[in-house]
Design a protein around this motif. Structure first.
Motif, PDB file in Angstrom:
ATOM      1  N   ALA A 137       0.813  -1.218   0.000  1.00 38.37           N
ATOM      2  CA  ALA A 137       0.000   0.000   0.000  1.00 38.37           C
ATOM      3  C   ALA A 137       0.843   1.262   0.000  1.00 38.37           C
ATOM      4  CB  ALA A 137      -0.931   0.005   1.213  1.00 38.37           C
ATOM      5  N   GLU A 138       2.136   1.119   0.301  1.00 39.72           N
ATOM      6  CA  GLU A 138       3.014   2.281   0.402  1.00 39.72           C
ATOM      7  C   GLU A 138       3.793   2.559  -0.879  1.00 39.72           C
ATOM      8  OE1 GLU A 138       4.324   2.351   5.038  1.00 39.72           O
ATOM      9  OE2 GLU A 138       5.154   0.696   3.853  1.00 39.72           O
ATOM     10  N   ILE A 139       3.605   1.755  -1.911  1.00 41.30           N
ATOM     11  CA  ILE A 139       4.383   1.928  -3.140  1.00 41.30           C
ATOM     12  C   ILE A 139       3.456   2.175  -4.325  1.00 41.30           C
ATOM     13  CG2 ILE A 139       6.309   0.552  -2.296  1.00 41.30           C
ATOM     14  CD1 ILE A 139       5.305  -1.784  -3.919  1.00 41.30           C
ATOM     15  N   SER A 140       4.024   2.730  -5.394  1.00 33.70           N
ATOM     16  CA  SER A 140       3.242   3.089  -6.579  1.00 33.70           C
ATOM     17  C   SER A 140       2.911   1.862  -7.428  1.00 33.70           C
ATOM     18  CB  SER A 140       4.036   4.086  -7.426  1.00 33.70           C
ATOM     19  OG  SER A 140       5.180   3.447  -7.979  1.00 33.70           O
ATOM     20  N   GLY A 141       2.045   2.083  -8.426  1.00 34.51           N
ATOM     21  CA  GLY A 141       1.670   0.996  -9.327  1.00 34.51           C
ATOM     22  C   GLY A 141       2.855   0.444 -10.090  1.00 34.51           C
ATOM     23  N   GLY A 142       3.738   1.336 -10.566  1.00 36.90           N
ATOM     24  CA  GLY A 142       4.920   0.878 -11.280  1.00 36.90           C
ATOM     25  C   GLY A 142       5.862   0.083 -10.398  1.00 36.90           C
ATOM     26  N   MET A 143       5.993   0.501  -9.140  1.00 34.44           N
ATOM     27  CA  MET A 143       6.829  -0.232  -8.201  1.00 34.44           C
ATOM     28  C   MET A 143       6.229  -1.611  -7.909  1.00 34.44           C
ATOM     29  SD  MET A 143       7.891   2.860  -5.586  1.00 34.44           S
ATOM     30  CE  MET A 143       8.930   1.868  -4.510  1.00 34.44           C
ATOM     31  N   LYS A 144       4.917  -1.671  -7.822  1.00 38.10           N
ATOM     32  CA  LYS A 144       4.272  -2.977  -7.598  1.00 38.10           C
ATOM     33  C   LYS A 144       4.569  -3.933  -8.747  1.00 38.10           C
ATOM     34  CE  LYS A 144       0.455  -1.226  -4.774  1.00 38.10           C
ATOM     35  NZ  LYS A 144      -1.002  -0.953  -4.709  1.00 38.10           N
ATOM     36  N   SER A 167      -0.846  -2.757 -17.706  1.00 38.86           N
ATOM     37  CA  SER A 167      -2.212  -2.366 -17.364  1.00 38.86           C
ATOM     38  C   SER A 167      -2.225  -1.372 -16.199  1.00 38.86           C
ATOM     39  CB  SER A 167      -3.022  -3.605 -16.975  1.00 38.86           C
ATOM     40  OG  SER A 167      -4.314  -3.255 -16.542  1.00 38.86           O
ATOM     41  N   GLY A 168      -2.880  -0.227 -16.401  1.00 41.07           N
ATOM     42  CA  GLY A 168      -3.035   0.770 -15.351  1.00 41.07           C
ATOM     43  C   GLY A 168      -1.851   1.679 -15.135  1.00 41.07           C
ATOM     44  N   LEU A 169      -0.833   1.595 -15.995  1.00 41.63           N
ATOM     45  CA  LEU A 169       0.360   2.411 -15.822  1.00 41.63           C
ATOM     46  C   LEU A 169       0.387   3.575 -16.810  1.00 41.63           C
ATOM     47  CD1 LEU A 169       3.091  -0.354 -15.425  1.00 41.63           C
ATOM     48  CD2 LEU A 169       1.780   0.798 -13.624  1.00 41.63           C
TER      49      LEU A 169
END
Length: 271
Positions: A137-144, A167-169
């Motif tokens: 929850a503490e990191i961005s979509g790209g980091m995930k 997807s979603g980036l």
């Protein structure tokens, strides 16, 4: 190398895959391209063993996967890494624990110290060496997505499957994820299969592209060849993108136009 031979799959009498045969080459980014509902994800699930095809066979480096004994299928599955569309991280685990999870499941012979070393190596490889203690929850979509890639390669996979990795980036982050997947594929000589409908990914990393339409394979080739493909359904699909129309204009005006276009896109993204 993964060989797919005459795969068919139906649901409630409705055919979804219709006699698909193709080869996914080692050390290359193999893209399964097509619009929504064309059978890309179903084919991917058949290849990794989440679904069983009605007809046909799937071979991993000469070993038949479909209808093999359980121990043979399990051995192949240990060599498979998977990047899910939504990253599919465990919310209750830290980034490092997420990456360690497949090591705990698939490599019981590793000591805790060896697992930690492998986790640190994989996180460093995707540029997240300082994020191990963070929660998803503490990191961005790209980091995930990068955590998902680190988790996929942690068990030293031979085959990497990516379901809509962009997807979603945003576009700049999408390019970075594409390039990371491309680098890892070549660095470790992995057979990489990417499900996508994103023509940006085709231009960036499409070393071998398989186009599906209504459950059939209609075309395969490279990103250099795709702009001149004559299959009507493929042309309708790729030229719906203004980016590809621009690439086609460059291709018509210069030698190696699509490669030049990709290089210009890289420079513009600051990669």
């Amino acid at each position: 190398m993964i060989e797919v031979s005459n795969i068919e799959k139906s649901f409630d009498g409705t055919p979804v895959l219709k006699g698909i045969s193709c080869v996914f080459e080692t050390g290359k980014c193999n893209l399964l391209l097509g619009g929504s509902g064309t059978g890309k994800s179903v084919l991917l699930q058949c290849i990794v063993g989440l679904m069983k095809p009605d007809i046909g066979s799937i071979t991993f480096d000469g070993t038949i996967y479909t209808n093999s004994k359980v121990d043979i299928r399990q051995e192949i599955r240990r060599k498979i890494g998977m990047l899910f569309q939504g990253s599919a991280l465990f919310d209750s685990m830290t980034v490092a624990q997420n990456v360690e999870f497949p090591l705990q499941m698939l490599t019981p012979e590793m000591t805790p110290e060896e697992r930690r070393d492998r986790v640190e190596f994989c996180l460093k490889r995707v540029g997240l060496e300082n994020a191990g203690n963070k929660m998803p929850a503490e990191i961005s979509g790209g980091m995930k997505k990068r955590v998902g890639i680190a988790r996929a390669i942690a068990p030293q996979c031979t085959y990497l499957f990516c379901d809509e990795p962009n997807s979603g980036l945003d576009p700049a982050t999408s390019i970075k994820i594409d390039q990371l997947i491309h680098e890892i594929t070549h660095e470790y000589d992995i057979t990489t299969v990417i499900v996508t409908h994103d023509m940006n990914s085709v231009i960036e990393i499409g070393e071998h592209i398989i186009f599906l339409h209504q459950g059939k394979k209609l075309w395969d080739g490279t990103k250099e060849e795709i702009l001149n493909a004559t299959v009507p359904e493929l042309r309708d699909f790729i030229f719906s993108s203004s980016l590809v129309r621009a690439a086609k204009r460059i291709d018509d005006e210069t030698e190696g136009g699509i490669a030049a276009f990709a290089e210009e896109g890289d420079a513009g993204a600051g990669i």
